[in-house]
Structure formats: C-alpha cells, structure tokens
Enzyme design. Sequence first.
Site, PDB file in Angstrom:
ATOM      1  N   ASN A   1       0.664  -1.117  -0.180  1.00 27.30           N
ATOM      2  CA  ASN A   1      -0.333   0.510   0.289  1.00 27.30           C
ATOM      3  C   ASN A   1       0.708   1.177  -0.134  1.00 27.30           C
ATOM      4  O   ASN A   1       1.449   1.771   1.181  1.00 27.30           O
ATOM      5  CB  ASN A   1      -1.094  -0.247   1.024  1.00 27.30           C
ATOM      6  CG  ASN A   1      -1.677   1.360   1.687  1.00 27.30           C
ATOM      7  OD1 ASN A   1      -1.798   2.263   0.244  1.00 27.30           O
ATOM      8  ND2 ASN A   1      -2.166   1.432   2.928  1.00 27.30           N
TER       9      ASN A   1
ATOM     10  N   LYS B   1       0.124   4.436  -0.294  1.00 33.28           N
ATOM     11  CA  LYS B   1      -0.175   5.846  -0.001  1.00 33.28           C
ATOM     12  C   LYS B   1      -0.473   7.049  -0.974  1.00 33.28           C
ATOM     13  O   LYS B   1      -0.351   6.471  -1.837  1.00 33.28           O
ATOM     14  CB  LYS B   1      -0.520   5.617   1.556  1.00 33.28           C
ATOM     15  CG  LYS B   1      -0.441   4.361   2.183  1.00 33.28           C
ATOM     16  CD  LYS B   1       0.225   4.961   4.088  1.00 33.28           C
ATOM     17  CE  LYS B   1      -0.212   3.587   4.861  1.00 33.28           C
ATOM     18  NZ  LYS B   1      -0.163   3.844   5.851  1.00 33.28           N
TER      19      LYS B   1
ATOM     20  N   HIS C   1      -9.622   1.497   4.988  1.00 36.27           N
ATOM     21  CA  HIS C   1      -8.489   1.768   5.484  1.00 36.27           C
ATOM     22  C   HIS C   1      -8.514   2.672   6.890  1.00 36.27           C
ATOM     23  O   HIS C   1      -9.521   2.932   6.182  1.00 36.27           O
ATOM     24  CB  HIS C   1      -6.819   2.014   4.651  1.00 36.27           C
ATOM     25  CG  HIS C   1      -5.608   1.877   5.559  1.00 36.27           C
ATOM     26  ND1 HIS C   1      -5.427   3.546   5.617  1.00 36.27           N
ATOM     27  CD2 HIS C   1      -5.103   1.214   4.701  1.00 36.27           C
ATOM     28  CE1 HIS C   1      -4.328   2.607   6.002  1.00 36.27           C
ATOM     29  NE2 HIS C   1      -4.016   1.963   5.529  1.00 36.27           N
TER      30      HIS C   1
ATOM     31  N   GLU D   1      -6.727   4.994   7.728  1.00 34.86           N
ATOM     32  CA  GLU D   1      -6.744   6.210   7.165  1.00 34.86           C
ATOM     33  C   GLU D   1      -8.313   7.348   6.863  1.00 34.86           C
ATOM     34  O   GLU D   1      -8.132   8.557   6.336  1.00 34.86           O
ATOM     35  CB  GLU D   1      -5.395   6.342   6.354  1.00 34.86           C
ATOM     36  CG  GLU D   1      -3.992   6.141   6.916  1.00 34.86           C
ATOM     37  CD  GLU D   1      -3.383   5.619   6.479  1.00 34.86           C
ATOM     38  OE1 GLU D   1      -3.174   5.731   5.125  1.00 34.86           O
ATOM     39  OE2 GLU D   1      -1.797   4.926   7.163  1.00 34.86           O
TER      40      GLU D   1
ATOM     41  N   GLU E   1      -5.478  -4.826  10.706  1.00 36.83           N
ATOM     42  CA  GLU E   1      -5.039  -3.895  10.703  1.00 36.83           C
ATOM     43  C   GLU E   1      -4.980  -2.778  12.223  1.00 36.83           C
ATOM     44  O   GLU E   1      -5.914  -2.052  11.630  1.00 36.83           O
ATOM     45  CB  GLU E   1      -4.988  -2.772   9.815  1.00 36.83           C
ATOM     46  CG  GLU E   1      -4.302  -3.502   8.138  1.00 36.83           C
ATOM     47  CD  GLU E   1      -3.825  -2.260   7.197  1.00 36.83           C
ATOM     48  OE1 GLU E   1      -1.784  -2.945   7.256  1.00 36.83           O
ATOM     49  OE2 GLU E   1      -5.007  -1.302   7.095  1.00 36.83           O
TER      50      GLU E   1
ATOM     51  N   GLY F   1       1.657   2.762  11.045  1.00 43.33           N
ATOM     52  CA  GLY F   1       3.092   3.377  10.852  1.00 43.33           C
ATOM     53  C   GLY F   1       3.888   3.963  12.264  1.00 43.33           C
ATOM     54  O   GLY F   1       4.877   4.400  12.482  1.00 43.33           O
TER      55      GLY F   1
ATOM     56  N   SER G   1       2.773  -1.614  10.329  1.00 44.90           N
ATOM     57  CA  SER G   1       3.862  -1.549  10.863  1.00 44.90           C
ATOM     58  C   SER G   1       4.302  -3.698  10.196  1.00 44.90           C
ATOM     59  O   SER G   1       5.916  -3.821  11.343  1.00 44.90           O
ATOM     60  CB  SER G   1       4.778  -1.751  12.289  1.00 44.90           C
ATOM     61  OG  SER G   1       3.997  -0.274  12.518  1.00 44.90           O
TER      62      SER G   1
HETATM   63  P1  PGA Z   1       2.616   0.688   7.391  1.00 46.25           P
HETATM   64  O1  PGA Z   1       1.270   1.052   7.113  1.00 46.25           O
HETATM   65  O2  PGA Z   1       2.740  -0.597   7.376  1.00 46.25           O
HETATM   66  O3  PGA Z   1       3.545   1.863   7.427  1.00 46.25           O
HETATM   67  O4  PGA Z   1       2.254   0.342   9.163  1.00 46.25           O
HETATM   68  C1  PGA Z   1       0.074  -0.670   7.234  1.00 46.25           C
HETATM   69  C2  PGA Z   1      -0.892  -0.274   6.195  1.00 46.25           C
HETATM   70  O5  PGA Z   1      -1.598   1.449   6.329  1.00 46.25           O
HETATM   71  O6  PGA Z   1      -2.052  -0.109   5.656  1.00 46.25           O
END
Ligand code: PGA
Length: 250
Positions: A9, A11, A94, A96, A163, A169, A209
């Site tokens: 992903n 982003k 997601h 976000e 998640e 993140g 992460s």
């Molecule tokens: P990350 O993000 O691996 O940077 O924690 C995962 C995601 O947002 O799908």
Amino acid sequence: MTKKIIIANWKMNPQTADEALRFVQGILAQRLPKNIELIIAPPFVYLDLLKKNCGKKIKLAAQNISWAERGAYTGEISGLMLKNLGCDYVIIGHSERRHIMGETEEIINLKLKAALKVGLTVILAIGEKEQNDDILKILSQQIKSALEGVNVSEISHLIIAYEPVWAIGTGLADTSDNALSAALLIRKIISRLYGQEWASDLPILYGGSVSENNAADFIAQNGINGALVGGASLELQSFIKIIKAAEKNE
Ligand code: PGA
C-alpha cells in the site's frame, strides 16, 4: 489454501511516475516466489503506467473507489474505470480513510458494494483504534456494517486485512500470536454470517508496521494468509525481503 498474499500500500507515494516505474522494475528483476499473489496499490495516477509495465506477475489494487457508478461526482473514480484499466482489487475501509478522511461505515458499505458489482475483489481493512479496545465488539461491528446487504456468492471476492490502527505507521507491530487470534475471531464472525465453508476460505491478512524483520512471523502463521505493507513497501530492498519471507512458506 496455501497461497500467501502480499500487498504494497503505497499511500500517497512516490511523487513521480519515474520512481513508481523504477520500483516495479526493481521487483520484476527478482525471481519472485511462484506461490504468492503480489499486489501493488499505487496512487490512481500510476495505475495505467504500472498496468502496462507489470506483466502478469504483479496485480494492481486501487486505494479508493467511488460509491457512485458514474456521473456528476467531481474528483471521484468509479469502479468501472478501475476495472477497465485492468485493476483487480481495491482497498476499502483503510483506517486513514476512516479516521482522516471521515469515511463512515455507511460509505464503506456503499463502496464495497460498488466494487463487488463491477467484479473487483475488495481488500476490506478493519481494526481497533487502541491497544486495549474490545476487539470482538469492534471487529464484529466493522464487518457487519461493511458487509450489510452483501450476499454469500460475493464473499469469494473478499479479502480482510486486520490492521490495528495503533500499529499502522508506528513501528509498533502487533505480535503474530495476537494477529492470529484476531484472524481466528474474524473467521468466526464470517462463519456466523455466511457459514463455515466461506469462513475457512476467506483470505485474512495482517497489516500494521510489517517490516523485513517481522514479516516472516506473520506470514508463517497458518491462519494468516499474508500481509498488507505500508511504509516498508516503499523501500525496494525491504519489500523484496518481505516477498522472500513469503517464499519460505512455499
Ligand atoms: P504500515 O502501514 O505498514 O506503514 O504500518 C500499513 C497500512 O497502512 O496498510
């Protein structure tokens, strides 16, 4: 079901098409494990370029979709546009988008149905906000509301990504044991809604992460079918190591 799914992903990265292309070429230069499904979710603007350069080894996911089919919706991208571009997957729900862009459970449900209608496979992201949240309650609620009105024949076009928001993140991944418990819980919820058979076939991924250091722990779990990778999917060597971690499970 032995095939492991690895999703990058990206982003809102990278900032140029050249970088996106170089990244994909870097992956394609590797000997990729046969027994994985490798999916990249780039920003919309690179989907066409990547489609033309990915061949069959890498599948594409969109990071978003409009709930509307067509028409006067400035700035939106329809499911049919994605499908016609050769996109096979879309990430919906997601954190976000839920927490920064304000997407409600109702919007997530509408987007999910719009995606299934055009034949896209939905990667539904769910997860609790805080580490001590009641995950049974939260995951049940998120799954039930996202799948409201979705019938059993459409469940084969669903992947669920667990998640935990606190792990995204932050560099603070969940343990693989906790992730496995959450995956079992998700299967139980799906089983109650759609029956045991669908639940056992449902791919469930872990995200939050994931790194070259911990990817193998998650991917090696029998009840976890792969990983959704954010930050570490933007660093070519790290991402290649994550892909190779899946190979060890072949
Ligand atoms: P990350 O993000 O691996 O940077 O924690 C995962 C995601 O947002 O799908």
